[in-house]
Design an enzyme around this catalytic site. Structure first.
Site, mmCIF file in Angstrom:
data_model
loop_
_atom_site.group_PDB
_atom_site.id
_atom_site.type_symbol
_atom_site.label_atom_id
_atom_site.label_comp_id
_atom_site.label_asym_id
_atom_site.label_seq_id
_atom_site.Cartn_x
_atom_site.Cartn_y
_atom_site.Cartn_z
ATOM 1 N N GLU A 140 0.839 -1.205 0.000
ATOM 2 C CA GLU A 140 0.000 0.000 0.000
ATOM 3 C C GLU A 140 0.870 1.250 0.000
ATOM 4 O O GLU A 140 0.676 2.150 0.817
ATOM 5 C CB GLU A 140 -0.925 0.004 1.223
ATOM 6 C CG GLU A 140 -2.061 -0.977 1.134
ATOM 7 C CD GLU A 140 -3.145 -0.704 2.192
ATOM 8 O OE1 GLU A 140 -2.833 -0.144 3.248
ATOM 9 O OE2 GLU A 140 -4.305 -1.055 1.935
ATOM 10 N N GLU A 216 -6.863 -7.388 -0.735
ATOM 11 C CA GLU A 216 -7.285 -7.475 0.670
ATOM 12 C C GLU A 216 -8.768 -7.199 0.726
ATOM 13 O O GLU A 216 -9.188 -6.046 0.701
ATOM 14 C CB GLU A 216 -6.540 -6.446 1.536
ATOM 15 C CG GLU A 216 -5.091 -6.774 1.745
ATOM 16 C CD GLU A 216 -4.395 -5.750 2.642
ATOM 17 O OE1 GLU A 216 -5.073 -5.132 3.488
ATOM 18 O OE2 GLU A 216 -3.184 -5.563 2.457
HETATM 19 C C1 GLA Z 1 -4.131 -2.446 5.056
HETATM 20 C C2 GLA Z 1 -2.800 -3.180 5.141
HETATM 21 C C3 GLA Z 1 -2.906 -4.504 5.846
HETATM 22 C C4 GLA Z 1 -3.747 -4.366 7.098
HETATM 23 C C5 GLA Z 1 -5.109 -3.834 6.729
HETATM 24 C C6 GLA Z 1 -6.056 -3.662 7.905
HETATM 25 O O1 GLA Z 1 -4.842 -2.826 3.991
HETATM 26 O O2 GLA Z 1 -2.254 -3.388 3.856
HETATM 27 O O3 GLA Z 1 -1.626 -4.925 6.157
HETATM 28 O O4 GLA Z 1 -3.105 -3.511 7.981
HETATM 29 O O5 GLA Z 1 -4.960 -2.556 6.185
HETATM 30 O O6 GLA Z 1 -6.191 -4.832 8.605
#
Ligand code: GLA
Length: 571
Positions: A140, A216
């Protein structure tokens, strides 16, 4: 179309990896996704660990045996509600480093770490007959920065080290996140919980050639201490999954099995001032259950069955089996359930011996401590009338001890002062400072723990400190520390007997704040503010016969011996 699920090997006891992976496959998944936390594998610089819960290659082999593909996310920053987002505190504690950028000092360390990690995964790539089908570049990045040169550098490093399966990035479905987080040569994917059509439309606008992939899919969520527990309705979540699969999108369930942030590995969040007056530090609880389809002990939940039904509409799923992971049978508290004081925490700190002196207070990182307690001791010269004592730059909590008694508790979210009067002979003060999780997301990743500013008496800095660190990543050696007579913040122990090993939850309702170990295995932090009131005890750490529990209770809240229960206790 890939239907994957996140399951972090580092959040499950290794003896339970095989059954977790098996149940992911029974749900209908074809792939398992995991991050790789740098700070687990390199706890101190140059000292690498790939055994036990850090045996990544075993996890990869077990996934392959189960017929699952693997999506690998080596970061090196991983977020994941994991301490410091996976970055080692010995690295981030260094002054002047610009993390996650082209800063040569940062990149040299990443190159050294990847030089250790990546050769171990090459044989597990799909191109060499292994299970790894995709590898992520950073994590991210668009939520953090815009140093595209750095992102390209991470991508090239992976390729140079021999990663020849498809690369990808993952970002929230926002313009600025995609523009900052994507890089040529790596497929873009999106992270979200709901409204897949909108999210994929956004992805398509930026990357028309990349097929829709939700890297995700937040089908549950994590919890903070002192907050309410997050859950998500199974049938509502299942309908979103169905929507994605009907579109022909690929998906990775975050999480499919969450597990536990054992020991001192949980992270924290931070809301900057503006969002919350003064800013707010939000440590994450020990459980990473995430309200996932497989719960903290790996048992299928209603979500598991709802998802399996949805997946069965789109492809064949394996036949279901009985879940037969044993629960702990009746346990007997030994010694009539008496909790025996082992050692006072002040005595342990006094006996720890490793005292460092400096004019101003040093941070945990300067003291070479990852997580635990530091006793900061100084003598304030007198005479002086009562003036406010304050701690400027506290992470995260400090008990002020004068003459062996806790007089006040300083908390970073609610700055307070203590009126300290000093006689002509001076007054010695102790601050017992505790770290909670390191922030894993946003601006404060890499912040230091302990007293990072100054202790002030009125406006004057208190100088002349002696500091004694106590690491809590492992159960400290308590031998040689005198047994304490009564109560007081400190280590306590009790024993139970089990006729056979089984999963259970140590119910700490009635206790205050602290840490727990079973047979030396660190279960994690507990805290009466909830919402988590019991700690998962994995079956493999329990032995038939005598089992020893050690608690470090910091708030001196004594209660009866905690009971092991078959069910979790949430507030
Ligand atoms: C983001 C991060 C993950 C995690 C999620 C929340 O998407 O990439 O590693 O922290 O948020 O659980």
């Amino acid at each position: 179309m890939i239907i994957s699920g996140a399951c972090h090997y580092f959040r499950t006891h290794p003896d339970q990896w095989r059954t977790r992976l098996h149940w992911l496959r029974l749900m209908g998944l074809d792939t398992v996704e995991t991050y790789v936390p740098w700070n687990l594998h390199e706890p101190s610089r140059g000292e690498f660990r790939f055994d036990g819960i850090a045996d990544l290659e075993l996890f990869l082999r077990l996934a392959a045996e189960e017929g699952l593909g693997v999506i690998l996310r080596p970061g090196p920053y991983i977020c994941a509600e994991w301490d410091n987002g996976g970055l080692p505190s010995w690295l981030t504690g260094r002054t002047g480093l610009r993390l996650r950028t082209s800063d040569p000092g940062y990149q040299a360390e990443v190159e050294r770490w990847f030089g250790e990690l990546l050769p171990r995964v090459l044989d597990h790539l799909e191109t060499r007959g292994g299970p790894i089908t995709m590898v992520q570049v950073e994590n991210e990045y668009g939520s953090y920065g815009s140093d595209t040169t750095h992102l390209e550098w991470v991508r090239d490093l992976l390729v140079e080290q021999g990663i020849d399966v498809p690369l990808f990035t993952s970002d929230g479905p926002e313009d600025f996140m995609f523009t900052g987080g994507t890089v040529d040569g790596a497929r873009a994917t999106a992270n979200f919980g709901s409204r897949p059509a909108e999210a994929f439309a956004e992805l398509r606008r930026h990357r028309p050639d990349d097929a829709p992939f939700c890297m995700e899919w937040w089908n549950g969520w994590f919890d903070h201490w002192g907050d309410t527990r997050h859950t998500r309705d199974a049938s509502e979540a299942a309908s979103v999954l169905d929507e994605m699969l009907t579109m022909g999108a690929s998906v990775n369930l975050y999480m499919a099995h969450g597990g536990t942030s054992f020991g001192v590995t949980a992270g924290a969040n931070y809301e900057p001032p503006g969002a919350v007056a003064g800013g707010s530090f939000q440590p994450t609880v020990t459980s990473y259950d995430y309200d996932a389809p497989l719960d903290e002990r790996g048992a299928p939940t209603p979500k598991f069955h709802a998802y399996r039904e949805v997946i069965a509409r789109h492809r064949d799923v394996p036949a279901l089996e009985e879940f037969d992971e044993p629960l702990l049978p009746e346990t007997t508290l030994l010694g009539e359930g008496t909790v025996v004081p082992l050692a006072g925490v002040f005595d342990v700190l006094a006996a720890a011996g490793r005292e460092v002196t400096a004019p101003g207070p040093l941070s945990f990182e300067e003291l070479g401590l990852s997580h635990g307690l530091v006793r900061y001791r100084a003598t304030v010269r007198g005479p002086r009338t009562a003036l406010p004592l304050s701690v400027d730059g506290l992470a995260d909590r400090a008990q002020l001890v004068i003459d062996g008694r806790v007089e006040h508790v300083f908390d970073r979210n609610h700055p307070t002062t203590y009126d300290l009067e000093v006689p002509a002979s001076g007054r010695t003060i102790d601050l017992i400072v505790e770290s909670m999780g390191r922030v894993n997301y946003g601006r404060l990743v890499g912040e230091r723990k302990g007293i990072t500013g100054a202790v002030l008496h009125e406006r004057q800095e208190v100088h002349g400190w002696a500091m004694t660190p106590l690491e809590l990543g492992e159960l400290p050696d308590l031998s040689g520390v005198g047994e304490i007579a009564g109560d007081g913040a400190g280590f306590r122990t009790f024993t139970f007997s089990a006729s056979a090993p089984g999963d259970s939850y140590l119910d700490l309702s009635g206790w205050g704040k602290g840490y727990a170990w079973v047979n030396g295995f660190g279960l994690g932090r507990y805290w009466s503010v909830g919402p988590q009131l019991s700690l998962y005890v994995p079956r493999p750490v329990v032995v038939p016969g005598l089992n020893t529990v050690v608690l470090l209770e910091l708030d001196d809240v004594g209660a009866a011996a905690p009971v092991l229960r078959p069910e979790r206790v949430w507030r």
